[in-house]
Design a protein around this motif. Sequence first.
Motif, PDB file in Angstrom:
ATOM      1  N   MET A  52      12.879 -64.515  68.753  1.00 12.18           N
ATOM      2  CA  MET A  52      12.689 -63.249  67.063  1.00 12.18           C
ATOM      3  C   MET A  52      11.315 -62.833  67.514  1.00 12.18           C
ATOM      4  O   MET A  52      10.754 -63.342  68.259  1.00 12.18           O
ATOM      5  N   TRP A  53      11.526 -61.619  67.028  1.00  9.50           N
ATOM      6  CA  TRP A  53      10.752 -60.719  66.994  1.00  9.50           C
ATOM      7  C   TRP A  53       9.329 -61.282  66.043  1.00  9.50           C
ATOM      8  O   TRP A  53       7.853 -61.020  66.523  1.00  9.50           O
ATOM      9  N   SER A  54       9.402 -62.380  65.278  1.00 10.65           N
ATOM     10  CA  SER A  54       8.198 -63.062  64.808  1.00 10.65           C
ATOM     11  C   SER A  54       7.478 -64.434  65.551  1.00 10.65           C
ATOM     12  O   SER A  54       6.750 -64.665  64.544  1.00 10.65           O
ATOM     13  N   GLY A  55       8.112 -64.362  65.914  1.00  6.69           N
ATOM     14  CA  GLY A  55       8.097 -65.356  67.243  1.00  6.69           C
ATOM     15  C   GLY A  55       8.923 -66.628  66.843  1.00  6.69           C
ATOM     16  O   GLY A  55       9.112 -66.851  65.953  1.00  6.69           O
ATOM     17  N   GLY A  56       8.944 -67.060  68.252  1.00  5.54           N
ATOM     18  CA  GLY A  56       9.817 -68.444  67.714  1.00  5.54           C
ATOM     19  C   GLY A  56      11.285 -68.184  68.857  1.00  5.54           C
ATOM     20  O   GLY A  56      11.853 -67.380  69.065  1.00  5.54           O
ATOM     21  N   THR A  57      12.292 -69.276  69.070  1.00  2.37           N
ATOM     22  CA  THR A  57      13.279 -69.322  69.306  1.00  2.37           C
ATOM     23  C   THR A  57      14.587 -70.179  69.411  1.00  2.37           C
ATOM     24  O   THR A  57      13.947 -70.871  68.433  1.00  2.37           O
ATOM     25  N   ASN A  58      15.626 -70.066  69.906  1.00  2.00           N
ATOM     26  CA  ASN A  58      16.656 -71.591  68.758  1.00  2.00           C
ATOM     27  C   ASN A  58      17.754 -70.846  70.376  1.00  2.00           C
ATOM     28  O   ASN A  58      17.653 -69.714  70.772  1.00  2.00           O
ATOM     29  N   TYR A  59      18.595 -72.265  70.222  1.00  2.00           N
ATOM     30  CA  TYR A  59      18.699 -71.912  71.381  1.00  2.00           C
ATOM     31  C   TYR A  59      21.168 -73.365  71.220  1.00  2.00           C
ATOM     32  O   TYR A  59      20.456 -73.207  70.218  1.00  2.00           O
ATOM     33  N   ALA A  60      21.344 -72.032  72.003  1.00  2.00           N
ATOM     34  CA  ALA A  60      22.606 -73.313  71.647  1.00  2.00           C
ATOM     35  C   ALA A  60      22.646 -74.579  72.082  1.00  2.00           C
ATOM     36  O   ALA A  60      21.763 -74.366  72.636  1.00  2.00           O
ATOM     37  N   ASP A  61      23.538 -75.288  71.101  1.00  2.00           N
ATOM     38  CA  ASP A  61      23.049 -77.169  72.234  1.00  2.00           C
ATOM     39  C   ASP A  61      23.323 -77.149  73.254  1.00  2.00           C
ATOM     40  O   ASP A  61      22.747 -77.891  74.461  1.00  2.00           O
ATOM     41  N   SER A  62      24.626 -76.468  74.023  1.00  2.04           N
ATOM     42  CA  SER A  62      25.424 -76.463  74.955  1.00  2.04           C
ATOM     43  C   SER A  62      24.099 -76.251  76.159  1.00  2.04           C
ATOM     44  O   SER A  62      24.350 -76.870  77.543  1.00  2.04           O
ATOM     45  N   VAL A  63      23.097 -75.508  75.373  1.00  4.03           N
ATOM     46  CA  VAL A  63      22.096 -74.549  76.600  1.00  4.03           C
ATOM     47  C   VAL A  63      20.790 -75.602  76.730  1.00  4.03           C
ATOM     48  O   VAL A  63      20.012 -75.345  77.056  1.00  4.03           O
ATOM     49  N   LYS A  64      20.581 -75.952  75.787  1.00  8.58           N
ATOM     50  CA  LYS A  64      19.202 -76.451  75.938  1.00  8.58           C
ATOM     51  C   LYS A  64      18.765 -77.362  76.735  1.00  8.58           C
ATOM     52  O   LYS A  64      19.796 -78.373  76.901  1.00  8.58           O
ATOM     53  N   GLY A  65      17.659 -77.035  77.463  1.00  7.34           N
ATOM     54  CA  GLY A  65      16.984 -78.429  78.202  1.00  7.34           C
ATOM     55  C   GLY A  65      17.133 -77.227  79.736  1.00  7.34           C
ATOM     56  O   GLY A  65      16.908 -77.675  80.208  1.00  7.34           O
ATOM     57  N   ARG A  66      17.988 -75.950  79.297  1.00  9.75           N
ATOM     58  CA  ARG A  66      18.563 -75.717  80.442  1.00  9.75           C
ATOM     59  C   ARG A  66      18.263 -74.124  80.704  1.00  9.75           C
ATOM     60  O   ARG A  66      18.302 -74.005  81.772  1.00  9.75           O
ATOM     61  N   PHE A  67      19.116 -73.252  79.518  1.00  9.07           N
ATOM     62  CA  PHE A  67      18.555 -71.680  79.863  1.00  9.07           C
ATOM     63  C   PHE A  67      17.134 -71.953  79.042  1.00  9.07           C
ATOM     64  O   PHE A  67      16.441 -72.498  77.904  1.00  9.07           O
ATOM     65  N   THR A  68      16.295 -70.885  79.624  1.00  7.54           N
ATOM     66  CA  THR A  68      14.850 -70.462  78.337  1.00  7.54           C
ATOM     67  C   THR A  68      15.366 -68.500  78.605  1.00  7.54           C
ATOM     68  O   THR A  68      15.615 -68.271  79.467  1.00  7.54           O
ATOM     69  N   ILE A  69      15.169 -68.252  76.962  1.00  5.23           N
ATOM     70  CA  ILE A  69      15.088 -67.063  77.058  1.00  5.23           C
ATOM     71  C   ILE A  69      13.261 -66.855  76.538  1.00  5.23           C
ATOM     72  O   ILE A  69      12.690 -67.137  76.265  1.00  5.23           O
ATOM     73  N   SER A  70      13.224 -65.751  77.462  1.00  3.56           N
ATOM     74  CA  SER A  70      11.833 -64.939  76.979  1.00  3.56           C
ATOM     75  C   SER A  70      11.432 -63.397  77.430  1.00  3.56           C
ATOM     76  O   SER A  70      13.046 -63.067  77.431  1.00  3.56           O
ATOM     77  N   ARG A  71      10.446 -62.916  76.809  1.00  5.17           N
ATOM     78  CA  ARG A  71      10.451 -61.470  76.411  1.00  5.17           C
ATOM     79  C   ARG A  71       8.797 -60.515  77.362  1.00  5.17           C
ATOM     80  O   ARG A  71       8.148 -61.836  76.690  1.00  5.17           O
ATOM     81  N   ASP A  72       9.273 -60.030  77.700  1.00  9.70           N
ATOM     82  CA  ASP A  72       8.422 -58.712  77.989  1.00  9.70           C
ATOM     83  C   ASP A  72       8.192 -57.967  77.009  1.00  9.70           C
ATOM     84  O   ASP A  72       9.001 -56.685  77.996  1.00  9.70           O
ATOM     85  N   ASN A  73       7.123 -57.659  75.881  1.00 10.94           N
ATOM     86  CA  ASN A  73       7.269 -56.422  75.040  1.00 10.94           C
ATOM     87  C   ASN A  73       6.423 -54.733  76.564  1.00 10.94           C
ATOM     88  O   ASN A  73       7.224 -54.302  76.220  1.00 10.94           O
ATOM     89  N   ALA A  74       6.007 -55.468  77.023  1.00  5.53           N
ATOM     90  CA  ALA A  74       5.238 -54.371  77.355  1.00  5.53           C
ATOM     91  C   ALA A  74       5.967 -53.576  79.118  1.00  5.53           C
ATOM     92  O   ALA A  74       6.240 -52.615  79.119  1.00  5.53           O
ATOM     93  N   LYS A  75       7.200 -54.443  79.059  1.00  8.92           N
ATOM     94  CA  LYS A  75       8.690 -53.778  79.952  1.00  8.92           C
ATOM     95  C   LYS A  75       9.079 -53.637  79.117  1.00  8.92           C
ATOM     96  O   LYS A  75      10.646 -53.460  79.685  1.00  8.92           O
ATOM     97  N   ASN A  76       9.577 -53.508  78.261  1.00 11.49           N
ATOM     98  CA  ASN A  76      10.574 -53.463  77.279  1.00 11.49           C
ATOM     99  C   ASN A  76      12.411 -54.526  77.885  1.00 11.49           C
ATOM    100  O   ASN A  76      13.245 -54.470  77.990  1.00 11.49           O
ATOM    101  N   THR A  77      11.773 -55.862  78.372  1.00 14.90           N
ATOM    102  CA  THR A  77      13.192 -56.774  78.676  1.00 14.90           C
ATOM    103  C   THR A  77      13.011 -58.079  78.196  1.00 14.90           C
ATOM    104  O   THR A  77      12.151 -58.362  77.809  1.00 14.90           O
ATOM    105  N   VAL A  78      13.663 -58.709  78.222  1.00 19.95           N
ATOM    106  CA  VAL A  78      14.626 -59.590  78.302  1.00 19.95           C
ATOM    107  C   VAL A  78      15.237 -60.813  79.467  1.00 19.95           C
ATOM    108  O   VAL A  78      15.298 -59.781  79.654  1.00 19.95           O
ATOM    109  N   TYR A  79      14.291 -61.939  78.987  1.00 20.04           N
ATOM    110  CA  TYR A  79      15.035 -62.388  80.504  1.00 20.04           C
ATOM    111  C   TYR A  79      15.930 -63.769  79.748  1.00 20.04           C
ATOM    112  O   TYR A  79      15.632 -64.265  78.183  1.00 20.04           O
TER     113      TYR A  79
END
Length: 120
Positions: A52-79
């Motif tokens: 979320m642009w305002s902070g926080g993340t959410n995940y599908a149940d099927s990927v919780k604990g295995r997938f991690t989303i993150s972003r680098d605003n300085a690089k305009n990139t999300v991972y």
Amino acid sequence: QVQLVESGGGLVQAGDSLRLSCAASGRAFSRYTMGWFRQAPGKERELVAADMWSGGTNYADSVKGRFTISRDNAKNTVYLQMISLKPEDTAVYSCAARSAFTTTGRYDYWGRGTQVTVSS
């Protein structure tokens, strides 16, 4: 206008890890909620993770604990860091952007996607 380009997909074995990247063009990247979606053959597209642009993340149940989303605003990139991959994670993964000022609640911009294939 925002253009999104994904990279990092590929063919891996079950249990392996993979990191997807999504580079965004345009301004005010920090004011977008960024999502990773996937679509497997014959299945509907599903939201895997969102940052979320305002902070926080959410995940599908099927990927919780295995997938991690993150972003680098300085690089305009999300991972999307994916570990312990399973064959059922096989899909085309796309990133999408939703403006903080959206009036529809929908993701307005989409990348073309990157294929992730997990062999057993």
